[in-house]
Design a protein around this motif. Structure first.
Motif, PDB file in Angstrom:
ATOM      1  N   LEU A   1      17.098 -16.100 -30.241  1.00 25.72           N
ATOM      2  CA  LEU A   1      17.440 -15.163 -29.165  1.00 25.72           C
ATOM      3  C   LEU A   1      18.908 -15.264 -28.757  1.00 25.72           C
ATOM      4  O   LEU A   1      19.541 -14.257 -28.436  1.00 25.72           O
ATOM      5  CB  LEU A   1      16.540 -15.398 -27.946  1.00 25.72           C
ATOM      6  CG  LEU A   1      15.289 -14.520 -27.879  1.00 25.72           C
ATOM      7  CD1 LEU A   1      14.434 -14.652 -29.117  1.00 25.72           C
ATOM      8  CD2 LEU A   1      14.482 -14.801 -26.637  1.00 25.72           C
ATOM      9  N   ASN A   2      19.482 -16.472 -28.718  1.00 20.63           N
ATOM     10  CA  ASN A   2      20.913 -16.652 -28.436  1.00 20.63           C
ATOM     11  C   ASN A   2      21.297 -16.011 -27.094  1.00 20.63           C
ATOM     12  O   ASN A   2      22.318 -15.335 -26.977  1.00 20.63           O
ATOM     13  CB  ASN A   2      21.740 -16.040 -29.581  1.00 20.63           C
ATOM     14  CG  ASN A   2      23.203 -16.460 -29.528  1.00 20.63           C
ATOM     15  OD1 ASN A   2      23.517 -17.537 -29.022  1.00 20.63           O
ATOM     16  ND2 ASN A   2      24.091 -15.628 -30.033  1.00 20.63           N
ATOM     17  N   ALA A   3      20.436 -16.227 -26.078  1.00 17.11           N
ATOM     18  CA  ALA A   3      20.618 -15.515 -24.809  1.00 17.11           C
ATOM     19  C   ALA A   3      20.929 -16.464 -23.648  1.00 17.11           C
ATOM     20  O   ALA A   3      20.625 -16.147 -22.495  1.00 17.11           O
ATOM     21  CB  ALA A   3      19.361 -14.702 -24.494  1.00 17.11           C
ATOM     22  N   ASN A   4      21.535 -17.617 -23.929  1.00 21.62           N
ATOM     23  CA  ASN A   4      21.872 -18.538 -22.835  1.00 21.62           C
ATOM     24  C   ASN A   4      23.039 -18.030 -21.997  1.00 21.62           C
ATOM     25  O   ASN A   4      23.086 -18.263 -20.792  1.00 21.62           O
ATOM     26  CB  ASN A   4      22.193 -19.929 -23.389  1.00 21.62           C
ATOM     27  CG  ASN A   4      20.935 -20.636 -23.881  1.00 21.62           C
ATOM     28  OD1 ASN A   4      19.830 -20.303 -23.444  1.00 21.62           O
ATOM     29  ND2 ASN A   4      21.088 -21.571 -24.784  1.00 21.62           N
ATOM     30  N   SER A   5      24.004 -17.364 -22.626  1.00 21.70           N
ATOM     31  CA  SER A   5      25.160 -16.838 -21.891  1.00 21.70           C
ATOM     32  C   SER A   5      24.871 -15.397 -21.492  1.00 21.70           C
ATOM     33  O   SER A   5      24.523 -14.575 -22.346  1.00 21.70           O
ATOM     34  CB  SER A   5      26.413 -16.891 -22.763  1.00 21.70           C
ATOM     35  OG  SER A   5      26.709 -18.231 -23.102  1.00 21.70           O
ATOM     36  N   ILE A   6      25.005 -15.113 -20.191  1.00 22.41           N
ATOM     37  CA  ILE A   6      24.656 -13.772 -19.696  1.00 22.41           C
ATOM     38  C   ILE A   6      25.752 -13.222 -18.802  1.00 22.41           C
ATOM     39  O   ILE A   6      26.552 -13.972 -18.230  1.00 22.41           O
ATOM     40  CB  ILE A   6      23.319 -13.788 -18.907  1.00 22.41           C
ATOM     41  CG1 ILE A   6      23.444 -14.684 -17.652  1.00 22.41           C
ATOM     42  CG2 ILE A   6      22.168 -14.220 -19.785  1.00 22.41           C
ATOM     43  CD1 ILE A   6      22.283 -14.525 -16.669  1.00 22.41           C
ATOM     44  N   ASN A   7      25.789 -11.906 -18.694  1.00 22.22           N
ATOM     45  CA  ASN A   7      26.460 -11.216 -17.592  1.00 22.22           C
ATOM     46  C   ASN A   7      25.369 -10.839 -16.592  1.00 22.22           C
ATOM     47  O   ASN A   7      24.267 -10.470 -16.991  1.00 22.22           O
ATOM     48  CB  ASN A   7      27.172  -9.958 -18.092  1.00 22.22           C
ATOM     49  CG  ASN A   7      28.409 -10.279 -18.900  1.00 22.22           C
ATOM     50  OD1 ASN A   7      29.160 -11.201 -18.565  1.00 22.22           O
ATOM     51  ND2 ASN A   7      28.624  -9.537 -19.981  1.00 22.22           N
ATOM     52  N   GLY A   8      25.691 -10.920 -15.300  1.00 20.73           N
ATOM     53  CA  GLY A   8      24.683 -10.633 -14.282  1.00 20.73           C
ATOM     54  C   GLY A   8      24.129 -11.927 -13.702  1.00 20.73           C
ATOM     55  O   GLY A   8      24.741 -12.991 -13.815  1.00 20.73           O
ATOM     56  N   ASP A   9      22.964 -11.834 -13.084  1.00 21.66           N
ATOM     57  CA  ASP A   9      22.428 -12.942 -12.301  1.00 21.66           C
ATOM     58  C   ASP A   9      21.064 -13.394 -12.826  1.00 21.66           C
ATOM     59  O   ASP A   9      20.265 -12.603 -13.292  1.00 21.66           O
ATOM     60  CB  ASP A   9      22.279 -12.515 -10.829  1.00 21.66           C
ATOM     61  CG  ASP A   9      23.613 -12.107 -10.225  1.00 21.66           C
ATOM     62  OD1 ASP A   9      24.519 -12.953 -10.220  1.00 21.66           O
ATOM     63  OD2 ASP A   9      23.746 -10.954  -9.789  1.00 21.66           O
ATOM     64  N   GLY A  10      20.824 -14.707 -12.723  1.00 17.19           N
ATOM     65  CA  GLY A  10      19.526 -15.298 -13.035  1.00 17.19           C
ATOM     66  C   GLY A  10      18.696 -15.384 -11.765  1.00 17.19           C
ATOM     67  O   GLY A  10      19.025 -14.769 -10.753  1.00 17.19           O
ATOM     68  N   PRO A  11      17.614 -16.157 -11.756  1.00 13.59           N
ATOM     69  CA  PRO A  11      17.084 -16.883 -12.919  1.00 13.59           C
ATOM     70  C   PRO A  11      16.352 -15.934 -13.878  1.00 13.59           C
ATOM     71  O   PRO A  11      15.895 -14.868 -13.482  1.00 13.59           O
ATOM     72  CB  PRO A  11      16.097 -17.864 -12.284  1.00 13.59           C
ATOM     73  CG  PRO A  11      15.609 -17.146 -11.056  1.00 13.59           C
ATOM     74  CD  PRO A  11      16.799 -16.381 -10.535  1.00 13.59           C
ATOM     75  N   ILE A  12      16.258 -16.348 -15.142  1.00 15.78           N
ATOM     76  CA  ILE A  12      15.561 -15.543 -16.147  1.00 15.78           C
ATOM     77  C   ILE A  12      14.073 -15.876 -16.087  1.00 15.78           C
ATOM     78  O   ILE A  12      13.688 -17.029 -16.262  1.00 15.78           O
ATOM     79  CB  ILE A  12      16.089 -15.833 -17.565  1.00 15.78           C
ATOM     80  CG1 ILE A  12      17.621 -15.718 -17.598  1.00 15.78           C
ATOM     81  CG2 ILE A  12      15.442 -14.896 -18.575  1.00 15.78           C
ATOM     82  CD1 ILE A  12      18.161 -14.379 -17.222  1.00 15.78           C
TER      83      ILE A  12
END
Length: 438
Positions: free
Chosen positions: A222-233
């Motif tokens: 998935l390679n989705a650790n770095s995000i734009n926007g806000d967590g939590p996921i």
């Protein structure tokens, strides 16, 4: 008790005088109690008395209360509740109208308890909302209101202030920062504030990574650790679609790697990741897409219904049932014609590529054959992953004109009344010889 007196005589319209109260920082309820007087001999208003509440030294906003003519002294209350870390400052403003007269404020008191007549807001809860959604605020006050009182929502924000009556829903979209909102009633003049926390739904910065490729599946990270926007996921989904065409699917994923199955061979897909944070509208837009192609699969079968179109002495034309991607399982493939026959006591084996594979009536002509010879023919379908053969077809070429009788083989024996001749067969008979002529 502060005091302010403005003589509007000789003043042109629009001039302003201000009285600033100290900052209110205590985590408590306050009552601002004051007397005011606006009067002129002509009966025309000498100016307007406005009261503002500045929040955290922000913009002055709109007046929470105002008046323009009273003729007698009156008393007013302004109810304010402050909650850490917010602080407020009450500002009295006189704006002249150009007419002569007086505007006065007297006995301004900051009382550390609720007002006796004006209601107070209860502690307002902060509201969390995702960008693009409606925010609903529960504003509850202790005290009575009149039916003519208006509700005003003052926004200390990066987008314009807005008015409401009775109910307010804010449809401002795609704002990513914390906002401070203030709510008060104009006529009854009570004031409090709370925070609207606007969160931007999360979007991955990078596309997914490819781990392994099959004909009908793709393994991805998935390679989705770095995000734009806000967590939590709280949820991850994989969206994948064919690069050409409108087909797509979305699957929930509960780990950092995922196998996408039931795909078509030799087809390009675009794969992206969707992330969701808590709350309605918490799903962000798809992240950057990984473009990748599945492998070819082994052909489903060989060509079918191999038949003869035309037989000549030195060539044979064959045809077969048309086939497409559902048989080849690959967009890159070739079709070869394999044939073998006996010539000069030895077996000859040949193959030729057929280019007539896209036609609705595909056929191929084999040339340079020997007449009157059995030829075994089959078609072989090949792609990068495998090969499949058709059934074999055995065909005999037509007869042809035989070659000459070898001259050196002709021998004659002479007798009194006859000449007896004998000779060898032609080198190539090309069929059954039915007659020799002398």
């Amino acid at each position: 008790g502060s005091f302010m007196l403005v003589n509007t005589s000789g003043r042109f319209a629009g001039q302003k005088a201000h009285l600033l109260m100290p900052h209110l920082k205590e985590n408590d309820t306050h009552c601002i109690d004051f007397h005011y007087y606006v009067s002129s001999k002509s009966g025309a208003s000498p100016g307007t008395l406005n009261v503002y509440v500045k929040v955290n030294d922000g913009p002055i906003g709109n007046p929470v209360w105002n008046t323009s003519i009273t003729a007698t002294w009156n008393r007013a209350e302004l109810a304010i509740s402050t909650f850490w870390p917010n602080f407020y400052q009450v500002v009295f403003e006189v704006v002249t109208s150009g007419h002569s007269g007086y505007v006065a404020i007297d006995e301004v008191k900051v009382l550390g308890h609720p007002c006796t007549k004006t209601p107070h807001f209860l502690r307002l809860q902060s509201v969390e909302v995702n960008a693009g959604q409606f925010a609903t605020f529960q504003c509850t006050a202790n005290g009575g209101t009149d039916s003519g009182d208006k509700l005003w929502l003052q926004v200390i924000s990066f987008f314009p202030n807005a008015l409401i009556s009775g109910e307010r829903r804010d449809s401002e979209r795609n704002v990513k920062h914390e906002e401070l909102w203030a709510v008060h009633f104009i006529n009854i003049r009570f004031f409090s504030a709370f925070e609207l926390l606007l969160y931007e739904p999360p979007v991955p910065i990078a596309p997914p990574q490819l781990s392994s490729v099959g004909a009908t599946y793709l393994w991805i990270q998935l390679n989705a650790n770095s995000i734009n926007g806000d967590g939590p996921i709280i949820q991850r989904e994989v969206e994948y679609r064919t690069s050409s065409g409108s087909w797509y699917d979305i699957q929930p994923v509960d780990s950092t790697s995922y196998k996408i199955g039931h795909l078509d061979p030799d087809t390009e897909y675009e794969i992206s990741v969707l992330l969701t944070r808590p709350g309605e509208g918490g799903t962000g837009s798809p992240g950057p897409a990984l473009k990748t192609r599945t492998k070819c699969a082994d052909p489903m079968r060989g060509p079918r219904r191999l038949e003869v179109v035309e037989i000549k002495s030195r060539q044979i034309t064959i045809c077969w049932e048309p086939f497409g991607y559902n048989v080849t399982r690959c967009h890159r493939y070739n079709l070869t014609v394999h044939y073998r026959y006996q010539a000069g006591g030895q077996e000859q084996v040949r193959e030729e590529v057929s280019w007539d594979t896209e036609s609705s009536h595909p056929q191929h002509t084999i040339t340079n054959l020997s007449p009157y010879t059995n030829v075994s023919i089959k078609l072989v379908l090949m792609n990068p992953e495998g090969r499949k053969e058709s059934q074999e077809l055995v065909v005999q070429t037509d007869e042809d004109v035989p070659s000459a009788v070898p001259l050196e083989s002709i021998q004659g024996s002479t007798f009194e009344e006859k000449i007896f001749l004998q000779w060898r067969e032609p080198a190539q008979t090309y069929g059954v010889i039915t007659l020799y002529e002398v």
